[in-house]
Every structure is written in structure tokens, then in C-alpha cells.
Design a protein around this motif. Structure first.
Motif, mmCIF file in Angstrom:
data_model
loop_
_atom_site.group_PDB
_atom_site.id
_atom_site.type_symbol
_atom_site.label_atom_id
_atom_site.label_comp_id
_atom_site.label_asym_id
_atom_site.label_seq_id
_atom_site.Cartn_x
_atom_site.Cartn_y
_atom_site.Cartn_z
ATOM 1 N N VAL A 14 0.859 -1.171 0.000
ATOM 2 C CA VAL A 14 0.000 0.000 0.000
ATOM 3 C C VAL A 14 0.906 1.234 0.000
ATOM 4 C CG1 VAL A 14 -1.767 1.302 1.243
ATOM 5 C CG2 VAL A 14 -1.815 -1.207 1.268
ATOM 6 N N VAL A 15 0.813 2.052 -1.060
ATOM 7 C CA VAL A 15 1.680 3.230 -1.141
ATOM 8 C C VAL A 15 0.907 4.531 -0.919
ATOM 9 C CG1 VAL A 15 3.339 2.071 -2.619
ATOM 10 C CG2 VAL A 15 1.471 3.350 -3.664
ATOM 11 N N ALA A 16 -0.423 4.465 -0.910
ATOM 12 C CA ALA A 16 -1.242 5.634 -0.584
ATOM 13 C C ALA A 16 -2.623 5.147 -0.183
ATOM 14 C CB ALA A 16 -1.339 6.596 -1.764
ATOM 15 N N THR A 17 -3.268 5.891 0.689
ATOM 16 C CA THR A 17 -4.621 5.550 1.127
ATOM 17 C C THR A 17 -5.354 6.820 1.500
ATOM 18 O OG1 THR A 17 -5.929 4.336 2.791
ATOM 19 C CG2 THR A 17 -3.735 5.078 3.457
ATOM 20 N N LYS A 18 -6.611 6.906 1.093
ATOM 21 C CA LYS A 18 -7.410 8.071 1.459
ATOM 22 C C LYS A 18 -8.880 7.681 1.511
ATOM 23 C CE LYS A 18 -7.889 9.919 -3.263
ATOM 24 N NZ LYS A 18 -7.704 11.113 -4.120
ATOM 25 N N ARG A 19 -9.597 8.360 2.394
ATOM 26 C CA ARG A 19 -11.033 8.142 2.482
ATOM 27 C C ARG A 19 -11.730 9.131 1.561
ATOM 28 N NH1 ARG A 19 -14.840 8.231 7.946
ATOM 29 N NH2 ARG A 19 -16.816 7.844 6.860
ATOM 30 N N VAL A 20 -12.655 8.616 0.759
ATOM 31 C CA VAL A 20 -13.466 9.456 -0.117
ATOM 32 C C VAL A 20 -14.919 9.045 0.091
ATOM 33 C CG1 VAL A 20 -13.918 10.234 -2.458
ATOM 34 C CG2 VAL A 20 -11.593 9.614 -1.794
#
Length: 268
Positions: A14-20
């Protein structure tokens, strides 16, 4: 040289994670998977403590980044497995197999295309829209959801298509109603090819509308796929074959993308 097509099993990260909204968007470094991607394929991700893997639509691929080629997936955290995936931090190791399944077929000539997606399952329609535009097709996109937080990338949709229709069942944004409420009017607008991704009710209504208006239709089915590779035969899909004979195929290999008029909806 021919492009690689066979799926691979890799140790990803996992290189990026964001809640949308209601969803978690994960960017994964999974060597070899982005290079093999075609719109409509998916990945199967192993989940700690679970035998069955989680199938996730590929929302976007990036040919280059600081981590090399990457892919984006959308996680709807509704059960233990997807909650575990959504909670993975940057740097977490994940086991990824893909890309899996049959992709969308692309028209040979520039035609008018309608893409219909519901909630997170609209994810594969965004790279599909890019490919269709590259071929000179006129692309109209429908994004729908029960309410605003479950819409997927409504702003991105406006960059991906000539026209965009936003539907929410509660009327919180866009037009009030569901895909079955509006799809006949949308397909009637001189559409040649229809693509759809979402729950069964959305796909069935879209396929029926396409057939009524003489449009060719493909649907990306949301079926539980315990292994994702066809080995377990745990994702039966009732269809009518090209020879007109009823049969049951595997959604993860002969699908997830199939012709809308080939699915035996009443038996699904």
C-alpha cells in the motif's frame, strides 16, 4: 512484442490511502499487474485470517510514479475482510493476484457509448471511458448511488465523459431516482453501445433497456469470487451460450464482463 496478459501473484504494498465519502481508495504497488491491466479486469487480495480473498475492481492505473507502476482500487468496508483492507496503512504488505477476468470489449469504430455505474462498482468504467475516448467514441457516463457519500468520483466523471448524469435515490445530489427509473430515457438518446457495472438490479434494468432500443450491451457482474482464478468454481453464473444452450460458467474467468443479453437474470 506482445503485451503480457497472464495474471501474476505478487507481494504488493500500500503506497497511498485516502477516504473518499463512504469508501477507502488504496493505491497499490503490485509489480506486473498494471502492465497487464485492461478495463473491466479485477484483482484478488488476500485478507489476514480469511481463506477467501476479496475481489476489487481496478479503478485506475498509473504507468509511472515514485513507486513504479501502480493501481488504484476502491474498498467499500462492509464486512470483516473489507474493513481489514480499508484499515491497512501506507507501507502495509498485501498479496495481490491479477489482473483477473475478462475485460470489456471495445468497439472497432467510433460509436456513441453510454456507461452506467452504481456506487463503488462504477470503478472500472473510468478507465473504460478513457479507452473509448482514445478510439474516438462519444462517451456519456451515468454515476448513481443511494446517497451522496456513496457516489464514486462524480467530479472525475466530468473529466472522463462528454456528458455526465448523476443520480441519487434520495435526491441529495443530481437527479432523484435510481438507474431503473431513468435508464430507458438515457439509452433512447441515440446510443450504440451500453456498458454497465453495479448491483444485479442495475445491470438487469440496463441490459433490458439496451435490448429494447437495439443497443449492444456488456455488463460487469458483482458476484462473490472466493478464489478469483476459477479453481474453486464458487462463483456460478447462469448464461445462454453462443450456441443458444443454457449453461453455468465461472464469473471470475468467463466473466465478470459478459453480454447483457446472455445472462439468465431470473436464475442469478
Amino acid at each position: 512484442m506482445a503485451e503480457p496478459r497472464e495474471p501474476v501473484h505478487v507481494h504488493g504494498e500500500v503506497v497511498a490511502t485516502k477516504r473518499v465519502g463512504a469508501y477507502r481508495h488504496l493505491t497499490l504497488a503490485a509489480p506486473g499487474v498494471p502492465q497487464r491491466f485492461r478495463a473491466g479486469t479485477f484483482v484478488a487480495v488476500s485478507v489476514a485470517g480469511h481463506v477467501a480473498r476479496r475481489a476489487l475492481w481496478i479503478h485506475r492505473v498509473r504507468a509511472s510514479s515514485a513507486f513504479g507502476p501502480t493501481l488504484d482500487v476502491v474498498v467499500d468496508p462492509v464486512g470483516p475482510g473489507t474493513h481489514w483492507l480499508a484499515a491497512q496503512p501506507v507501507g502495509a504488505a498485501v498479496e495481490v493476484t491479477g489482473p483477473l477476468g475478462r475485460p470489456f470489449a471495445l468497439p472497432r469504430d467510433p460509436v456513441s457509448c453510454l456507461l452506467v455505474g452504481e456506487a463503488y462498482a462504477a470503478a472500472p468504467l473510468f478507465p473504460l471511458a478513457e479507452r473509448l475516448r482514445e478510439r474516438g467514441c462519444a462517451v456519456s457516463l451515468v454515476v448513481s448511488a443511494p446517497e451522496e457519500s456513496r457516489l464514486l468520483s462524480a467530479l472525475e466523471a466530468r473529466r472522463s465523459a462528454r456528458s455526465v448524469t448523476v443520480l441519487t435515490a434520495d435526491g441529495s445530489v443530481g437527479r432523484r431516482g435510481t438507474v431503473p427509473d431513468h435508464v430507458d430515457d438515457l439509452v433512447a438518446r441515440d446510443v450504440d453501445v451500453v456498458y454497465a457495472a453495479g448491483p444485479t438490479a442495475v445491470l438487469q434494468a440496463t441490459a433490458a433497456a439496451a435490448e429494447r432500443h437495439g443497443a449492444w450491451c456488456q455488463v460487469a457482474l458483482e458476484q462473490p469470487t472466493p478464489c478469483g482464478t476459477g479453481l474453486c468454481h464458487g462463483c456460478p453464473l447462469p448464461v445462454v451460450g453462443e450456441d443458444g444452450v443454457d449453461r453455468v460458467v465461472r464469473a471470475c474467468t468467463e466473466g465478470p464482463v459478459v453480454r447483457g443479453d446472455r445472462v439468465r437474470w431470473s436464475e442469478l
